[in-house]
Design an enzyme around this catalytic site. Structure first.
Site, PDB file in Angstrom:
ATOM      1  N   LYS A  51       0.658  -1.160   0.045  1.00 44.86           N
ATOM      2  CA  LYS A  51      -0.137  -0.095  -0.073  1.00 44.86           C
ATOM      3  C   LYS A  51       0.735   1.253   0.103  1.00 44.86           C
ATOM      4  CE  LYS A  51      -4.290  -1.178   0.242  1.00 44.86           C
ATOM      5  NZ  LYS A  51      -5.460  -0.677  -0.713  1.00 44.86           N
ATOM      6  N   SER A 305       1.240 -10.067  -0.230  1.00 43.63           N
ATOM      7  CA  SER A 305       0.832  -8.668  -0.412  1.00 43.63           C
ATOM      8  C   SER A 305       0.796  -8.022   1.053  1.00 43.63           C
ATOM      9  CB  SER A 305      -0.535  -8.493  -0.855  1.00 43.63           C
ATOM     10  OG  SER A 305      -1.700  -9.063  -0.170  1.00 43.63           O
TER      11      SER A 305
END
Length: 505
Positions: A51, A305
């Site tokens: 992110k 992720s």
């Protein structure tokens, strides 16, 4: 627009704060599924998630005057930490609106970066509404977690690195999907340069907004989402991310909680790192897709992720991992309450490894056994059930029974024949002070709680099994109570596991 996203991604500013994450071969998982498997290690970023890429790429392009007015974001965790780190690097004020249910570990991680945390509501929707209002009132810039071209392009740099790190033949890339920013950015880049590579999105079965939207040809809004994989618990995907996904994504595959837990274990066994559930989502999807398609000998890449895992959640992950890999089965077996029957049951199980065993006297004629067994493949369960039935020991496969896995295994032996009109409901309570009191305050004084089981799983919500004695005449009032309460729930009164081990028989 494709060319535009290619240029946006190539010129994205991410490496002031992000690293080029390694692409690591996974030898153990490769051997097990018969393909060449690689993990793209975005869990190794400074905020333990990809992110930071999108957040920084958006913010670094703001003018100094705009930055001086500050930024605002809404997030339950990973995007919040990305915005906070970007603001720290760019020396601007950041206000992060997080749900009141956010774990302390995530709130503290954001605060340590110097951002101001505002706790509002229980969901991302509550936070989003408050954050956009704050931005309008203060003149700050709202940094969207996924539906912004600069954020999408920043996430697309993950694909840019993959194609540079692996120039050899590549069959498919697997990408976790929440709002769709990572999927859209990577898909637009990959399909521009390597259209032969399959781009596969992966979602949880209980948070499948992109899957349904692509299937129906329009963005849909889910009434509620499961939040085990809280990093992708989004009710509606972005407008721009949906448009790009329609054009460039080959498929979206769904996986359940057990599969995510198994994937967390797979990654740990290969490189001794621990991913969060959303972080392991793509690995779970890769395994499911390869099995479904019968793919062998191909190169497959999955995005690891994120690794913002609550330590307390590891116990639950460990319990579910073997079932997710279909290496453990749980069963209920009814045995006669007579000398020698227990020994007979054990002999029929044979040399199988017993992972769990719960037995208690039930009545003068029979008892019910809750047993966990190590297996190599699911077909063994069917064969064993048939073998037991032939010997007069009826058995029930509970491996896919959520109530059995979450609650019954901890409550075996608690039958209550005097609990008349008992209704059993499985709830997800928000993990915040007052959640239980809110539940109790809404109940009628005429109803009695006959069963209550709660077990902390280190998540943003608590899984609770409740038995309530409700007279049939109160049916309408009881349904109104469940609707007003607003907690996700499942009626389990007819669940066979409940009937065997807890019901009045």
């Amino acid at each position: 627009m494709t060319k535009d996203y290619l240029e946006r991604t190539l010129s994205a500013r991410v490496y002031d704060v992000a690293i080029e994450s390694p692409l690591e071969f996974a030898p153990n998982l490769s051997r097990r599924i018969g393909n060449h498997v690689y993990f793209k290690r975005e869990d190794m970023q400074p905020v333990f998630s990809f992110k930071i890429r999108g957040a920084y790429n958006k913010m670094v392009q703001l003018s100094r005057a705009t930055l001086d007015r500050g930024v605002v974001a809404a997030s339950a965790g990973n995007h919040a930490q990305g915005v906070a780190l970007a603001a720290q690097h760019l020396q601007c004020r950041a206000t992060i609106v997080m749900p009141a249910t956010a774990p302390r570990i995530k709130v503290d991680a954001v605060s340590r970066r110097g951002a101001e945390v505002v706790l509002v509501g229980e969901s991302y929707s509550d936070c989003y509404e408050h954050a956009t209002k704050l931005a309008a009132e203060t003149g700050a810039t709202f940094v969207h977690p996924y539906d912004d071209p600069d954020v999408i392009a920043g996430q697309g740099t993950v694909a840019m690195e993959i194609l540079r790190q692996h120039p050899d033949p590549l069959h498919a890339v697997f990408i976790p999907v929440g709002g769709g920013g990572l999927l859209a950015g990577m898909a637009a880049y990959i399909k521009r340069l390597r259209p032969d590579v399959k781009v596969i999105g992966v979602e949880p079965t209980d948070a499948n907004a992109m899957y349904l939207s692509l299937k129906l040809g329009e963005r849909i809004t889910l009434p509620q989402v499961g939040i085990f994989a809280d990093g992708v618990a989004v009710k509606q995907v972005g407008e721009e991310t949906f448009r790009l996904s329609q054009e460039f994504v080959d498929d979206v595959i769904l996986v359940d909680t057990d599969a995510m837990c198994a994937a967390i274990k797979d990654v740990f066994e290969d490189n001794r790192s621990i991913l969060e559930p959303a972080g392991a989502l793509a690995i779970a999807g890769m395994k499911a897709w390869a099995a479904r398609e019968g793919v062998q000998g191909q190169t497959l890449i999955a995005i690891a992720s994120g690794a913002n895992m609550n330590f307390d959640r590891l116990r639950y992950v460990a319990e579910q991992a073997e079932m997710g890999e279909q290496r453990e089965a749980i069963m209920a077996v009814t045995v006669p309450e007579q000398p020698g029957s227990f020994r007979k049951f054990c002999s029929l199980i044979g040399a199988r490894n017993v992972t769990e065993f719960n037995y208690r006297y039930g009545s003068d004629t029979q008892a019910h056994v809750f047993v966990g067994l190590s297996i190599q493949q699911r077909s063994e369960v069917v064969e064993l059930i048939e073998k037991l039935a032939a010997e007069g020991l009826p058995a029930l496969d509970l491996t896919d029974n959520e109530m059995a896995k979450l609650h019954i295994r901890h409550l075996v032996g608690g039958q209550a024949p005097q609990a008349l009109h008992e209704r059993v409901i499985r709830f997800e309570f928000p993990e915040r002070p007052g959640a239980l009191l809110n539940f109790l305050d809404g109940m009628s004084d005429n109803w009695n709680i006959s069963l209550f089981h709660y077990r902390n799983h280190g998540a943003d919500y608590g899984r609770v099994l409740v038995g309530i004695q409700v007279p049939p005449a109160d049916d309408t009032q009881f349904q109104d109570f469940l609707s007003r309460l607003g907690y996700p729930y499942w009626i389990e009164t007819e669940n066979q596991a409940y009937q065997l081990f807890l019901g009045s028989n």
